[in-house]
Motif scaffolding. Structure first.
Motif, PDB file in Angstrom:
ATOM      1  N   THR A 179      -7.557 -10.954   7.277  1.00  0.00           N
ATOM      2  CA  THR A 179      -8.361 -11.421   8.351  1.00  0.00           C
ATOM      3  C   THR A 179      -8.251 -10.636   9.663  1.00  0.00           C
ATOM      4  OG1 THR A 179      -8.488 -13.403   9.616  1.00  0.00           O
ATOM      5  CG2 THR A 179      -6.295 -12.876   8.871  1.00  0.00           C
ATOM      6  N   SER A 180      -9.309 -10.960  10.622  1.00  0.00           N
ATOM      7  CA  SER A 180      -9.425 -10.332  11.811  1.00  0.00           C
ATOM      8  C   SER A 180      -8.899 -11.133  13.013  1.00  0.00           C
ATOM      9  CB  SER A 180     -10.772  -9.729  11.954  1.00  0.00           C
ATOM     10  OG  SER A 180     -11.762 -10.679  11.996  1.00  0.00           O
ATOM     11  N   ASN A 181      -8.522 -12.387  12.562  1.00  0.00           N
ATOM     12  CA  ASN A 181      -8.119 -13.450  13.363  1.00  0.00           C
ATOM     13  C   ASN A 181      -6.821 -12.569  14.298  1.00  0.00           C
ATOM     14  OD1 ASN A 181      -6.646 -15.266  14.692  1.00  0.00           O
ATOM     15  ND2 ASN A 181      -6.992 -16.814  13.093  1.00  0.00           N
ATOM     16  N   SER A 182      -7.104 -12.513  15.666  1.00  0.00           N
ATOM     17  CA  SER A 182      -6.278 -11.819  16.537  1.00  0.00           C
ATOM     18  C   SER A 182      -5.106 -12.339  16.598  1.00  0.00           C
ATOM     19  CB  SER A 182      -6.681 -12.041  17.906  1.00  0.00           C
ATOM     20  OG  SER A 182      -6.897 -13.339  18.290  1.00  0.00           O
ATOM     21  N   LYS A 183      -4.720 -13.529  16.091  1.00  0.00           N
ATOM     22  CA  LYS A 183      -3.050 -13.818  15.942  1.00  0.00           C
ATOM     23  C   LYS A 183      -2.336 -13.463  14.685  1.00  0.00           C
ATOM     24  CE  LYS A 183      -4.002 -18.405  18.023  1.00  0.00           C
ATOM     25  NZ  LYS A 183      -4.663 -19.525  17.416  1.00  0.00           N
ATOM     26  N   LEU A 184      -3.314 -12.967  13.655  1.00  0.00           N
ATOM     27  CA  LEU A 184      -2.734 -12.577  12.405  1.00  0.00           C
ATOM     28  C   LEU A 184      -3.028 -11.239  12.232  1.00  0.00           C
ATOM     29  CD1 LEU A 184      -3.709 -15.528  10.286  1.00  0.00           C
ATOM     30  CD2 LEU A 184      -1.411 -15.103  11.072  1.00  0.00           C
ATOM     31  N   LEU A 185      -3.583 -10.379  13.259  1.00  0.00           N
ATOM     32  CA  LEU A 185      -3.851  -8.933  13.146  1.00  0.00           C
ATOM     33  C   LEU A 185      -2.968  -8.111  12.793  1.00  0.00           C
ATOM     34  CD1 LEU A 185      -6.689  -7.907  13.120  1.00  0.00           C
ATOM     35  CD2 LEU A 185      -6.117  -7.103  15.803  1.00  0.00           C
ATOM     36  N   LEU A 186      -1.778  -8.308  13.349  1.00  0.00           N
ATOM     37  CA  LEU A 186      -0.697  -7.502  12.988  1.00  0.00           C
ATOM     38  C   LEU A 186      -0.257  -7.645  11.324  1.00  0.00           C
ATOM     39  CD1 LEU A 186       1.513  -5.501  14.300  1.00  0.00           C
ATOM     40  CD2 LEU A 186       3.133  -7.437  14.307  1.00  0.00           C
ATOM     41  N   ARG A 187      -0.218  -8.793  10.865  1.00  0.00           N
ATOM     42  CA  ARG A 187      -0.137  -9.083   9.522  1.00  0.00           C
ATOM     43  C   ARG A 187      -1.092  -8.386   8.835  1.00  0.00           C
ATOM     44  NH1 ARG A 187      -0.922 -14.728   6.364  1.00  0.00           N
ATOM     45  NH2 ARG A 187      -2.898 -13.597   6.308  1.00  0.00           N
ATOM     46  N   THR A 188      -2.294  -8.345   9.017  1.00  0.00           N
ATOM     47  CA  THR A 188      -3.314  -7.670   8.466  1.00  0.00           C
ATOM     48  C   THR A 188      -3.025  -6.140   8.357  1.00  0.00           C
ATOM     49  OG1 THR A 188      -4.974  -9.308   9.247  1.00  0.00           O
ATOM     50  CG2 THR A 188      -5.896  -7.388   8.470  1.00  0.00           C
ATOM     51  N   ILE A 189      -2.638  -5.366   9.751  1.00  0.00           N
ATOM     52  CA  ILE A 189      -2.578  -4.193   9.678  1.00  0.00           C
ATOM     53  C   ILE A 189      -1.377  -3.642   8.567  1.00  0.00           C
ATOM     54  CG2 ILE A 189      -1.556  -2.148  11.050  1.00  0.00           C
ATOM     55  CD1 ILE A 189      -2.950  -3.891  13.304  1.00  0.00           C
ATOM     56  N   VAL A 190      -0.146  -4.701   8.598  1.00  0.00           N
ATOM     57  CA  VAL A 190       0.817  -4.248   7.476  1.00  0.00           C
ATOM     58  C   VAL A 190       0.272  -4.370   6.101  1.00  0.00           C
ATOM     59  CG1 VAL A 190       2.958  -5.080   6.618  1.00  0.00           C
ATOM     60  CG2 VAL A 190       2.463  -5.140   9.148  1.00  0.00           C
ATOM     61  N   LEU A 191      -0.357  -5.392   5.854  1.00  0.00           N
ATOM     62  CA  LEU A 191      -1.104  -5.693   4.530  1.00  0.00           C
ATOM     63  C   LEU A 191      -1.986  -4.512   3.910  1.00  0.00           C
ATOM     64  CD1 LEU A 191      -1.846  -9.282   4.386  1.00  0.00           C
ATOM     65  CD2 LEU A 191      -0.333  -8.093   3.184  1.00  0.00           C
ATOM     66  N   VAL A 192      -2.732  -3.885   4.871  1.00  0.00           N
ATOM     67  CA  VAL A 192      -3.783  -2.998   4.681  1.00  0.00           C
ATOM     68  C   VAL A 192      -3.080  -1.805   4.583  1.00  0.00           C
ATOM     69  CG1 VAL A 192      -5.950  -1.690   5.269  1.00  0.00           C
ATOM     70  CG2 VAL A 192      -5.676  -3.940   6.152  1.00  0.00           C
ATOM     71  N   ALA A 193      -1.747  -1.435   5.149  1.00  0.00           N
ATOM     72  CA  ALA A 193      -1.070  -0.379   5.083  1.00  0.00           C
ATOM     73  C   ALA A 193      -0.400  -0.252   3.794  1.00  0.00           C
ATOM     74  CB  ALA A 193      -0.180  -0.326   6.432  1.00  0.00           C
ATOM     75  N   VAL A 194      -0.075  -1.747   3.404  1.00  0.00           N
ATOM     76  CA  VAL A 194       0.797  -1.519   2.323  1.00  0.00           C
ATOM     77  C   VAL A 194      -0.343  -0.897   1.089  1.00  0.00           C
ATOM     78  CG1 VAL A 194       1.704  -3.195   0.420  1.00  0.00           C
ATOM     79  CG2 VAL A 194       2.357  -3.312   3.000  1.00  0.00           C
ATOM     80  N   VAL A 195      -1.569  -1.673   1.068  1.00  0.00           N
ATOM     81  CA  VAL A 195      -2.513  -1.201   0.049  1.00  0.00           C
ATOM     82  C   VAL A 195      -2.839   0.319   0.042  1.00  0.00           C
ATOM     83  CG1 VAL A 195      -5.105  -1.524  -0.466  1.00  0.00           C
ATOM     84  CG2 VAL A 195      -3.801  -3.548   0.230  1.00  0.00           C
ATOM     85  N   CYS A 196      -2.818   0.657   1.339  1.00  0.00           N
ATOM     86  CA  CYS A 196      -2.914   2.360   1.710  1.00  0.00           C
ATOM     87  C   CYS A 196      -1.831   2.770   0.817  1.00  0.00           C
ATOM     88  CB  CYS A 196      -3.175   2.684   2.892  1.00  0.00           C
ATOM     89  SG  CYS A 196      -4.662   2.435   3.639  1.00  0.00           S
ATOM     90  N   ALA A 197      -0.855   2.505   0.957  1.00  0.00           N
ATOM     91  CA  ALA A 197       0.638   3.170   0.469  1.00  0.00           C
ATOM     92  C   ALA A 197       0.483   2.885  -1.112  1.00  0.00           C
ATOM     93  CB  ALA A 197       1.788   2.678   1.056  1.00  0.00           C
ATOM     94  N   VAL A 198       0.059   1.937  -1.489  1.00  0.00           N
ATOM     95  CA  VAL A 198       0.106   1.731  -3.091  1.00  0.00           C
ATOM     96  C   VAL A 198      -0.791   2.650  -3.547  1.00  0.00           C
ATOM     97  CG1 VAL A 198      -0.482   0.217  -4.775  1.00  0.00           C
ATOM     98  CG2 VAL A 198       1.012  -0.573  -2.956  1.00  0.00           C
ATOM     99  N   LEU A 199      -1.985   2.795  -2.938  1.00  0.00           N
ATOM    100  CA  LEU A 199      -3.258   3.553  -3.692  1.00  0.00           C
ATOM    101  C   LEU A 199      -2.733   4.902  -3.395  1.00  0.00           C
ATOM    102  CD1 LEU A 199      -6.521   1.962  -2.164  1.00  0.00           C
ATOM    103  CD2 LEU A 199      -5.702   2.444  -4.532  1.00  0.00           C
ATOM    104  N   ILE A 200      -1.928   5.590  -2.332  1.00  0.00           N
ATOM    105  CA  ILE A 200      -1.756   6.888  -2.406  1.00  0.00           C
ATOM    106  C   ILE A 200      -0.750   7.223  -3.362  1.00  0.00           C
ATOM    107  CG2 ILE A 200      -0.397   8.517  -0.870  1.00  0.00           C
ATOM    108  CD1 ILE A 200      -1.559   7.226   1.684  1.00  0.00           C
ATOM    109  N   ALA A 201       0.369   6.283  -3.598  1.00  0.00           N
ATOM    110  CA  ALA A 201       1.044   6.453  -4.677  1.00  0.00           C
ATOM    111  C   ALA A 201       0.622   6.735  -5.960  1.00  0.00           C
ATOM    112  CB  ALA A 201       2.258   5.388  -4.664  1.00  0.00           C
ATOM    113  N   LEU A 202      -0.385   5.657  -6.235  1.00  0.00           N
ATOM    114  CA  LEU A 202      -1.075   5.746  -7.684  1.00  0.00           C
ATOM    115  C   LEU A 202      -1.977   7.035  -7.832  1.00  0.00           C
ATOM    116  CD1 LEU A 202      -2.432   2.039  -7.927  1.00  0.00           C
ATOM    117  CD2 LEU A 202      -0.867   3.365  -9.464  1.00  0.00           C
ATOM    118  N   ILE A 203      -2.754   7.410  -6.742  1.00  0.00           N
ATOM    119  CA  ILE A 203      -3.367   8.415  -6.954  1.00  0.00           C
ATOM    120  C   ILE A 203      -2.722   9.963  -6.915  1.00  0.00           C
ATOM    121  CG2 ILE A 203      -5.163   9.977  -5.661  1.00  0.00           C
ATOM    122  CD1 ILE A 203      -6.314   7.428  -4.158  1.00  0.00           C
ATOM    123  N   TYR A 204      -1.505   9.697  -6.135  1.00  0.00           N
ATOM    124  CA  TYR A 204      -0.695  10.964  -6.669  1.00  0.00           C
ATOM    125  C   TYR A 204      -0.039  11.059  -7.932  1.00  0.00           C
ATOM    126  CZ  TYR A 204       3.523  13.850  -5.618  1.00  0.00           C
ATOM    127  OH  TYR A 204       4.545  14.735  -5.921  1.00  0.00           O
TER     128      TYR A 204
END
Lengths: 322, 264
Positions: free
Chosen positions: A134-159
């Motif tokens: 969500t882009s809800n400003s109160k939960l934005l930090l959680r969103t950033i962490v979650l998207v970062a986790v998705v990125c990390a998982v994808l990088i690991a999978l692609i690698y």
């Protein structure tokens, strides 16, 4: 002039930074998909503009009909996979040049996306549905962490995938198709699979983006390929400048995502400078053109012979074998 | 081991550029034959190799490798039977991949590629040993990108890749033509060693008459998409360049025209 500068509020810039990072990470996911085709397969795949919107449209429509948002993202991924499959078949089975095959799929996806949504855009009432991304400003930090986790998982999978026998065959196809066939690799199959996976990742990022925005729009993917290329190129140039030879595949993928974040932060910054939003795509295109041209011009004018001829100072020696 | 039966191939049919590159070519190779191929410009030497490798479909005739009719098989499937080295050192290897990765790709020729790791530790040790045998100092550069190597080094690696999984037939398309004389001699010596070690059936195109005579147990000469001269056994052993030129004139009623041919 003074009025212009005094109208810029540093606080506003600071406030828009977390959102910029979140969106940059989402574009970074798309850039990972673009990397698969542009760098690994050596194809500039224009399907991306369509498949990003397809990912968004599929996700929003499924959520509207009561699906679990995370499950909807999975379906977005498969929708992108199908789009890439079509481009791959147009290119390999029907012999259409890769760029043209991508354009054909992209333009047909415009109609398909309109059909999926029934109109040009669809939104979800974010008060009724809770999105993880969500882009809800109160939960934005959680969103950033979650998207970062998705990125990390994808990088690991692609690698991991590119390191396998199968992934090596895809890399070889992109580097030297003649040699690949001589070594028994079905290069057409590799291209189809590469294009499908790439668009799957792009559609996944489209799905996440639609959750972040709370809506999907038939035009949300317009120019996505250029943003993806910008992220890939900015990330690689900076990664190479900072890490040099230590830039292995995993770190390269990480830098591609960082390239997406940098692109978006710059985007936010330029908007903050009151640059007209309508001109942003032009600016992006110019940036990508410059970054693409630099290696070419460097090779053309900064070789040793040119240096001897036109420059009095000795130039850096050209790297062996380049 | 190899049977080419009445194979024809015409490029650009029906246009001004129409060119019959293979004209009812019939040619057989026995197991263990090491046959050199010479001929003038456009004689069809490379076309014959490409027809065997399946780069494009032939118009007529059939090609049989080790008893299996491969005429309808696509290039990547025929690769299971073949080892190929090309004229251009850039063609045979993937420049952006490591030496070990290139060898590992070749080791999986003709096998299903799975999601297992692309190069194993065990393989790396094995490749290191093989590379040491080349005596080019490559064993210490196992993970270096092939693009950083010289043409001769790349050809040596391509040769290693072509023979890593013992092929039914080794196809060498002027594989030393782009190298300097010293490197060319080294790569040829390596070729001889590998071919005799594994008793490989080999077809080698060369533009160097002396090499064509010095290597292998059989020599064929091509002209206009056909084989016009086939010399083997004792006759081949005693052959000289002068005799070969003489035989060519008699067989073709023409003098040999190949602007790259090295006579002595």
């Amino acid at each position: 002039m003074l009025a212009y500068f005094s109208s810029l509020s540093p606080l506003a810039l600071l406030n828009s930074c977390p959102g910029g990072v979140a969106q940059g990470l989402i574009w970074g996911i798309m850039a990972l998909g673009v990397y698969l085709t542009f760098r690994v397969l050596d194809v500039a795949d224009l399907t991306v503009d369509g498949s990003l919107a397809t990912g968004g449209a599929v996700c929003i429509m499924l959520v509207l009909s009561g699906w679990n948002p995370q499950l909807a993202l999975l379906i977005s991924f498969f929708a992108g996979l199908a789009a890439g499959l079509i481009t791959g078949l147009l290119h390999t089975a029907l012999g259409i040049p890769d760029i043209l095959a991508g354009i054909l799929t992209q333009i047909s996806l415009y109609s398909i996306n309109l059909n999926i949504m029934g109109k040009a855009n669809q939104s979800v009432n974010v008060n009724k549905v809770t999105f993880l991304f969500t882009s809800n400003s109160k939960l934005l930090l959680r969103t950033i962490v979650l998207v970062a986790v998705v990125c990390a998982v994808l990088i690991a999978l692609i690698y991991w995938f590119l390191g396998t026998e199968f992934g090596s065959a895809i890399r070889a196809t992109g580097t030297n198709p003649n040699m690949s066939r001589a070594q028994g690799i079905n290069t057409n199959l590799m291209k189809v699979i590469g294009l499908a996976l790439s668009n799957g990742v792009v559609a996944l990022s489209g799905g996440i983006l639609s959750q972040y925005q709370g809506f999907a729009d038939v035009n949300m993917g317009r120019g996505a390929i250029v943003i993806g290329l910008a992220a890939v190129i900015i990330g690689e140039v900076l990664g190479e400048a900072i890490l040099g030879k230590r830039l292995n595949m995993a770190l390269r993928l990480l830098w591609v995502v960082i390239g997406g974040i940098i692109y978006y932060i710059v985007y936010v910054f330029v908007l903050w400078l009151k640059f007209p939003a309508d001109d942003m795509k032009l600016l992006t295109a110019i940036v990508v053109a410059i970054f693409l041209a630099v290696p070419y011009l460097k090779g053309k004018y900064f070789t040793k012979s040119y240096a001897v001829k036109y420059m009095t100072r000795p130039m850096r020696k050209k790297k062996e074998g380049q | 081991m190899l049977e080419i039966n009445r194979v024809s191939k015409t490029f650009n049919p029906g246009t001004v550029n129409e060119k019959t590159a293979l004209d009812g070519l019939t040619f057989h190779l026995n197991p263990g034959d090491f046959c050199t191929v010479i001929g003038g410009n456009g004689a069809g030497k490379s076309t014959m190799l490409n027809a065997i490798a399946g780069v494009w479909p032939v118009d007529e005739g059939n090609i049989i490798i080790d008893g299996k009719n491969v005429t309808q098989l696509p290039e990547h499937k025929r690769a299971a039977y073949l080892g190929r080295v090309f004229q251009d050192p850039m063609t045979g290897t993937a420049a952006t991949m490591g030496i070990d990765e290139n060898l590992a790709l070749a080791a999986r020729r003709g096998r299903l590629r799975t999601l297992k790791w692309g190069v194993t530790k065990k393989e790396q040790a094995q490749y290191k040993e093989l590379l040491a045998g080349l005596d080019l100092g490559l064993e210490d550069r196992l993970t270096s990108k092939v693009g950083l190597l010289s043409g001769g080094q790349r050809q040596a690696i391509t040769l290693l890749m072509a023979t890593l999984k013992q092929p039914k037939l080794l196809l060498l398309d002027e594989h030393t033509a782009a190298l300097d004389p010293k490197t060319a001699a080294k790569v040829l010596e390596l070729t001889d060693r590998i071919v005799s070690e594994h008793k490989l059936t080999t077809l080698m195109i060369t533009h160097n008459m002396r090499d064509a005579i010095a290597h292998g147990n059989r020599l064929v000469m091509m002209k206009d998409g056909k084989i016009i001269l086939d010399i083997s056994g004792e006759e081949k052993k005693k052959l000289t360049v002068e005799e070969l030129l003489e035989k060519f004139s008699v067989a073709s009623g023409d003098t040999l025209d190949n602007d790259r041919m090295i006579l002595g």
